[in-house]
Design a protein around this motif. Structure first.
Motif, short mmCIF file in Angstrom:
data_model
loop_
_atom_site.label_atom_id
_atom_site.label_comp_id
_atom_site.label_asym_id
_atom_site.label_seq_id
_atom_site.Cartn_x
_atom_site.Cartn_y
_atom_site.Cartn_z
N ASN A 152 0.82 -1.21 0.00
CA ASN A 152 0.00 0.00 0.00
C ASN A 152 0.85 1.26 0.00
O ASN A 152 0.53 2.25 -0.68
N PHE A 153 1.95 1.23 0.75
CA PHE A 153 2.84 2.39 0.81
C PHE A 153 3.48 2.64 -0.56
O PHE A 153 3.50 3.78 -1.06
N ASN A 154 3.99 1.60 -1.18
CA ASN A 154 4.65 1.77 -2.49
C ASN A 154 3.66 2.16 -3.57
O ASN A 154 4.00 2.94 -4.48
N ALA A 155 2.41 1.64 -3.49
CA ALA A 155 1.40 2.03 -4.48
C ALA A 155 1.11 3.52 -4.38
O ALA A 155 0.99 4.22 -5.41
N GLY A 156 0.98 4.02 -3.15
CA GLY A 156 0.73 5.44 -2.97
C GLY A 156 1.92 6.30 -3.38
O GLY A 156 1.75 7.32 -4.05
N MET A 157 3.11 5.87 -3.01
CA MET A 157 4.31 6.64 -3.37
C MET A 157 4.50 6.66 -4.87
O MET A 157 4.82 7.73 -5.45
N ASP A 158 4.30 5.55 -5.55
CA ASP A 158 4.43 5.51 -7.01
C ASP A 158 3.46 6.47 -7.68
O ASP A 158 3.81 7.15 -8.66
N ALA A 159 2.24 6.53 -7.17
CA ALA A 159 1.24 7.44 -7.73
C ALA A 159 1.65 8.90 -7.54
O ALA A 159 1.49 9.72 -8.46
#
Length: 247
Positions: free
Chosen positions: A106-113
């Motif tokens: 979830n953290f990486n998905a948000g950061m990538d966005a």
């Protein structure tokens, strides 16, 4: 159920002592002993164990300790104290691993966005490490993506629930035809039906974000504890290890 078995008695005492200390020292206890996201400055390696003794309120610890006593007692009598403790903490650690892995996703998905929207990683990290966020982030990704991103970083996990879900699975596999009388069900239901449905509901809530049990629940920690409990039970049965006691 008979007398309280040795391991469960000591687990109950430790959990109650932690709960009393949390009632007295509050935020400091949560900061030190809850399970934080590894990138958060509050994280400590001991938290993968200590978070199992932390609880968010009276009803939280009441239900967990009741389940520990009700479902754990037959298992400790069957396995012996040491084997029960090994299983309990293994399920709890498994819950922490799955919970943290989902948080990283979830953290990486948000950061990538956010990076795709033009934000700089160090800029984002500085904001969230101050316990803040930018409303503009919700323009960069879906509301759920950003909400999960912030929750992964800022929300610690507490409770014995992951370990207890492992205990529930072990109870269901060991005593599948035991009939459970539940407050919210007017008729008894066999463990082999109730426990898989309970785990499936947690999985559904974790995937969809729709929770029938309320907010603030680490659903994937529950699923992780159940998964590790199932794997251990399956391995023990396959190798006839389940017949051995560790007193």
């Amino acid at each position: 159920m008979g007398r309280v078995t040795d391991a469960i008695k000591h687990l109950l005492i430790i959990n109650i002592l932690f709960f009393v200390a949390t009632s007295l020292y509050g935020d400091q206890m949560y900061q030190w002993f809850s399970l934080w996201f590894p990138e958060n400055s509050n994280f400590g390696f001991w938290q993968v164990l200590s978070h199992m003794f932390m609880h968010g309120g009276f009803m939280h610890i009441l239900f967990n300790m009741y389940a520990l006593w009700a479902f754990g007692s037959p298992l400790e009598r069957m396995w012996g104290r040491n084997k029960f403790l090994f299983f309990y903490f293994s399920a709890g650690l498994g819950a922490a691993v799955i919970h943290t892995a989902v948080n990283y996703y979830n953290f990486n998905a948000g950061m990538d966005a956010l990076l795709a929207a033009g934000w700089q990683e160090d800029q984002v990290m500085q904001i969230i490490m101050e316990g803040k966020y930018s409303p503009e982030w919700y323009n960069a990704a879906s509301e759920r993506t950003i909400t999960n991103f912030l929750a992964a970083f800022n929300t610690p996990a507490v409770g014995a629930s992951g370990a207890i879900y492992g205990i529930l699975v072990a109870f269901g596999m060991s005593f599948p035809n035991s009939e459970l009388f539940l407050i919210f069900l007017p008729v008894p239901i066999k463990a082999k039906y109730f426990i898989p449905v309970l785990v499936a509901l947690d999985l559904f809530s974790g995937v969809t974000g729709v929770s029938i049990f309320g907010s603030g629940i680490a659903h994937f920690a529950h699923v992780g504890g159940a998964l590790f409990g199932f794997i251990m039970m399956w391995y023990w049965k396959k190798n006839q290890f389940n017949q051995n006691r560790w007193d």
